[in-house]
Scaffold this motif. Structure first.
Motif, PDB file in Angstrom:
ATOM      1  N   ASP A   1      14.595  -6.441  30.958  1.00 28.50           N
ATOM      2  CA  ASP A   1      14.825  -5.003  31.069  1.00 28.50           C
ATOM      3  C   ASP A   1      16.158  -4.607  30.452  1.00 28.50           C
ATOM      4  O   ASP A   1      16.264  -3.576  29.781  1.00 28.50           O
ATOM      5  CB  ASP A   1      14.781  -4.577  32.536  1.00 28.50           C
ATOM      6  N   THR A   2      17.178  -5.430  30.673  1.00 29.65           N
ATOM      7  CA  THR A   2      18.496  -5.136  30.102  1.00 29.65           C
ATOM      8  C   THR A   2      18.427  -5.077  28.588  1.00 29.65           C
ATOM      9  O   THR A   2      18.937  -4.141  27.943  1.00 29.65           O
ATOM     10  CB  THR A   2      19.512  -6.206  30.535  1.00 29.65           C
ATOM     11  N   ILE A   3      17.796  -6.076  27.971  1.00 27.01           N
ATOM     12  CA  ILE A   3      17.729  -6.142  26.510  1.00 27.01           C
ATOM     13  C   ILE A   3      16.857  -5.016  25.959  1.00 27.01           C
ATOM     14  O   ILE A   3      17.182  -4.410  24.917  1.00 27.01           O
ATOM     15  CB  ILE A   3      17.206  -7.522  26.059  1.00 27.01           C
ATOM     16  N   GLU A   4      15.776  -4.692  26.628  1.00 26.21           N
ATOM     17  CA  GLU A   4      14.918  -3.606  26.136  1.00 26.21           C
ATOM     18  C   GLU A   4      15.650  -2.262  26.196  1.00 26.21           C
ATOM     19  O   GLU A   4      15.470  -1.416  25.318  1.00 26.21           O
ATOM     20  CB  GLU A   4      13.613  -3.575  26.921  1.00 26.21           C
ATOM     21  N   VAL A   5      16.487  -2.066  27.209  1.00 24.83           N
ATOM     22  CA  VAL A   5      17.288  -0.832  27.276  1.00 24.83           C
ATOM     23  C   VAL A   5      18.299  -0.794  26.125  1.00 24.83           C
ATOM     24  O   VAL A   5      18.442   0.220  25.436  1.00 24.83           O
ATOM     25  CB  VAL A   5      18.010  -0.739  28.633  1.00 24.83           C
TER      26      VAL A   5
ATOM     27  N   ALA B   1      21.583  -6.090  16.205  1.00 25.75           N
ATOM     28  CA  ALA B   1      21.694  -7.546  16.353  1.00 25.75           C
ATOM     29  C   ALA B   1      22.405  -7.845  17.660  1.00 25.75           C
ATOM     30  O   ALA B   1      23.174  -7.020  18.176  1.00 25.75           O
ATOM     31  CB  ALA B   1      22.467  -8.153  15.187  1.00 25.75           C
ATOM     32  N   TYR B   2      22.142  -9.038  18.198  1.00 21.86           N
ATOM     33  CA  TYR B   2      22.721  -9.449  19.466  1.00 21.86           C
ATOM     34  C   TYR B   2      23.500 -10.752  19.306  1.00 21.86           C
ATOM     35  O   TYR B   2      23.075 -11.667  18.598  1.00 21.86           O
ATOM     36  CB  TYR B   2      21.627  -9.667  20.512  1.00 21.86           C
ATOM     37  N   ILE B   3      24.613 -10.801  20.007  1.00 22.28           N
ATOM     38  CA  ILE B   3      25.367 -12.035  20.192  1.00 22.28           C
ATOM     39  C   ILE B   3      25.333 -12.309  21.689  1.00 22.28           C
ATOM     40  O   ILE B   3      25.816 -11.494  22.479  1.00 22.28           O
ATOM     41  CB  ILE B   3      26.812 -11.892  19.686  1.00 22.28           C
ATOM     42  N   VAL B   4      24.740 -13.428  22.093  1.00 29.41           N
ATOM     43  CA  VAL B   4      24.390 -13.635  23.495  1.00 29.41           C
ATOM     44  C   VAL B   4      25.038 -14.884  24.064  1.00 29.41           C
ATOM     45  O   VAL B   4      24.939 -15.968  23.476  1.00 29.41           O
ATOM     46  CB  VAL B   4      22.857 -13.753  23.666  1.00 29.41           C
ATOM     47  N   ARG B   5      25.693 -14.726  25.207  1.00 30.02           N
ATOM     48  CA  ARG B   5      26.116 -15.872  26.009  1.00 30.02           C
ATOM     49  C   ARG B   5      25.485 -15.748  27.385  1.00 30.02           C
ATOM     50  O   ARG B   5      25.482 -14.674  27.984  1.00 30.02           O
ATOM     51  CB  ARG B   5      27.635 -15.953  26.139  1.00 30.02           C
ATOM     52  N   HIS B   6      24.944 -16.877  27.860  1.00 31.91           N
ATOM     53  CA  HIS B   6      24.247 -16.852  29.151  1.00 31.91           C
ATOM     54  C   HIS B   6      24.336 -18.229  29.790  1.00 31.91           C
ATOM     55  O   HIS B   6      24.356 -19.251  29.090  1.00 31.91           O
ATOM     56  CB  HIS B   6      22.774 -16.477  28.937  1.00 31.91           C
ATOM     57  N   ALA B   7      24.384 -18.251  31.106  1.00 36.07           N
ATOM     58  CA  ALA B   7      24.469 -19.526  31.827  1.00 36.07           C
ATOM     59  C   ALA B   7      23.173 -20.319  31.794  1.00 36.07           C
ATOM     60  O   ALA B   7      23.172 -21.524  32.063  1.00 36.07           O
ATOM     61  CB  ALA B   7      24.886 -19.267  33.276  1.00 36.07           C
TER      62      ALA B   7
ATOM     63  N   SER C   1      13.847  -8.471  22.071  1.00 35.92           N
ATOM     64  CA  SER C   1      14.471  -7.437  21.235  1.00 35.92           C
ATOM     65  C   SER C   1      13.819  -7.288  19.868  1.00 35.92           C
ATOM     66  O   SER C   1      13.791  -6.190  19.306  1.00 35.92           O
ATOM     67  CB  SER C   1      15.958  -7.739  21.046  1.00 35.92           C
ATOM     68  N   GLY C   2      13.318  -8.407  19.309  1.00 37.51           N
ATOM     69  CA  GLY C   2      12.816  -8.377  17.945  1.00 37.51           C
ATOM     70  C   GLY C   2      13.915  -8.250  16.909  1.00 37.51           C
ATOM     71  O   GLY C   2      13.653  -7.990  15.731  1.00 37.51           O
ATOM     72  N   LYS C   3      15.166  -8.443  17.324  1.00 36.55           N
ATOM     73  CA  LYS C   3      16.319  -8.314  16.442  1.00 36.55           C
ATOM     74  C   LYS C   3      16.956  -9.682  16.196  1.00 36.55           C
ATOM     75  O   LYS C   3      16.757 -10.619  16.972  1.00 36.55           O
ATOM     76  CB  LYS C   3      17.368  -7.381  17.070  1.00 36.55           C
TER      77      LYS C   3
ATOM     78  N   THR D   1      24.855  -1.738  14.186  1.00 36.59           N
ATOM     79  CA  THR D   1      25.429  -1.881  15.524  1.00 36.59           C
ATOM     80  C   THR D   1      25.132  -3.270  16.060  1.00 36.59           C
ATOM     81  O   THR D   1      23.974  -3.686  16.126  1.00 36.59           O
ATOM     82  CB  THR D   1      24.854  -0.823  16.481  1.00 36.59           C
ATOM     83  N   VAL D   2      26.190  -3.977  16.407  1.00 39.79           N
ATOM     84  CA  VAL D   2      26.086  -5.330  16.946  1.00 39.79           C
ATOM     85  C   VAL D   2      26.462  -5.288  18.422  1.00 39.79           C
ATOM     86  O   VAL D   2      27.495  -4.714  18.794  1.00 39.79           O
ATOM     87  CB  VAL D   2      27.019  -6.294  16.184  1.00 39.79           C
ATOM     88  N   CYS D   3      25.638  -5.894  19.262  1.00 39.58           N
ATOM     89  CA  CYS D   3      25.900  -5.938  20.699  1.00 39.58           C
ATOM     90  C   CYS D   3      26.335  -7.340  21.107  1.00 39.58           C
ATOM     91  O   CYS D   3      25.618  -8.311  20.864  1.00 39.58           O
ATOM     92  CB  CYS D   3      24.655  -5.537  21.485  1.00 39.58           C
TER      93      CYS D   3
END
Length: 308
Positions: free
Chosen positions: A92-96, A104-110, A122-124, A47-49
């Motif tokens: 908190d968002t990532i831990e949930v 795995a995570y694909i992340v975009r952030h300002a 996450s450790g992922k 599962t990829v987020c």
């Protein structure tokens, strides 16, 4: 081969050997995308987020298609429709989400460095899809792949990047990546949009003269003027900018014969790039979009499949 990096946050720890293997594998992924059934089971059961805390169209769709083409389950997270709008912290968002067994995570952030925090919380495995002004590594990879596809190699090639360098994570990632692959990078823009610290990077030179920048260039990339990130009067006027720095056929006459034109999108036609140049035979803008999917498939494969 050198150990495989766990994340793609930027290009720290990514050797030439690993980068070349990733780009070579993108050729294989492009072959998959030419099949009638554009799918392989490489990520089946994972599962990829896609965790996007900042708006995106091209990058988000490209990543989600890439993951699905490889049979992953995709969880799509948009901050505007989440508890973040109620004040929830990034941690908190990532831990949930991690509690939901995301792999795995694909992340975009300002905020610059946010992807590093997601990796810590996450450790992922985490892929940085753009953090503030700092980095956008998969865009740089697909830019490099498009140039390599055109010329067979980046060794000895010159890539001129013209525009709003100050606010561009694309420019910074390309300035970090392309010299690792043997290319020279020339960054060009108005002095107010050209951070002097980038001149310290190996293989990178700076100039405020666009004709000097494109002279001998094999590829010329126009960057969007990021009005949403600007405050403080960086430009006299948009017309003045277009008159001097617009990538058009007149400017490209100074480049190498056969030079190609790139743009990471979205484009402001007839501002940073002329409409006729964007649609010309030398334009590889849509090829960049097409290659983005194969490159991102290759990144996911390298980070999630067959780790040593």
């Amino acid at each position: 081969m050198t150990p495989r990096p766990r994340h793609l946050l930027d290009f720290e720890g990514w050797t030439l050997e690993r980068l070349t293997a990733l780009l070579d594998n993108a050729d294989t992924m492009n072959q998959v995308l030419e099949r009638p059934v554009k799918k392989v089971p490489a990520l089946q059961g994972l599962t990829v987020c896609t965790a996007f805390f900042e708006n995106s169209t091209r990058t988000r769709i490209s990543f989600e298609l890439a993951a699905r083409r490889m049979s992953a389950d995709v969880v799509s997270f948009a901050a505007g429709n989440s508890s973040v709008s109620k004040g929830e912290s990034l941690r908190d968002t990532i831990e949930v989400l991690t509690a939901y067994k995301v792999d795995a995570y694909i992340v975009r952030h300002a905020a610059a460095g946010a992807a590093h925090l997601v990796a810590r919380y996450s450790g992922k495995p985490v892929i940085n899809a753009g953090d503030g002004r700092r980095a956008h590594p998969t865009q740089a990879l697909l830019d490099a792949y498009t140039v390599r596809q055109e010329f067979g190699t980046l060794e000895g090639k010159t890539i001129a990047i013209i525009g709003d360098i100050r606010h561009s994570r694309v420019a910074r990632s390309n300035a970090e990546l392309l010299p690792k692959l043997g290319a020279k990078v020339v960054l060009c823009g108005p002095a107010t949009l050209l951070p002097a610290d980038l001149a310290a990077l190996p293989g990178v030179t700076l100039t405020t003269n666009p004709r000097e920048a494109v002279r001998g260039a094999h590829a010329v990339m126009a960057l969007r003027l990021q009005s949403e990130r600007m405050s403080g009067g960086y430009l006299g006027s948009l017309q003045e900018y277009a008159d001097t720095y617009q990538v058009n056929e007149r400017l490209l006459a100074e480049a190498e014969a056969g030079a190609i034109v790139l743009h990471p999108g979205p484009m402001n036609r007839d501002l940073e790039i002329s409409a006729d140049t964007a649609d010309s035979e030398r334009s590889r803008v849509l090829k960049q979009v097409e290659n983005g999917q194969a490159v991102r498939m290759s990144v996911l494969y390298h980070l999630l499949v067959g780790r040593e």
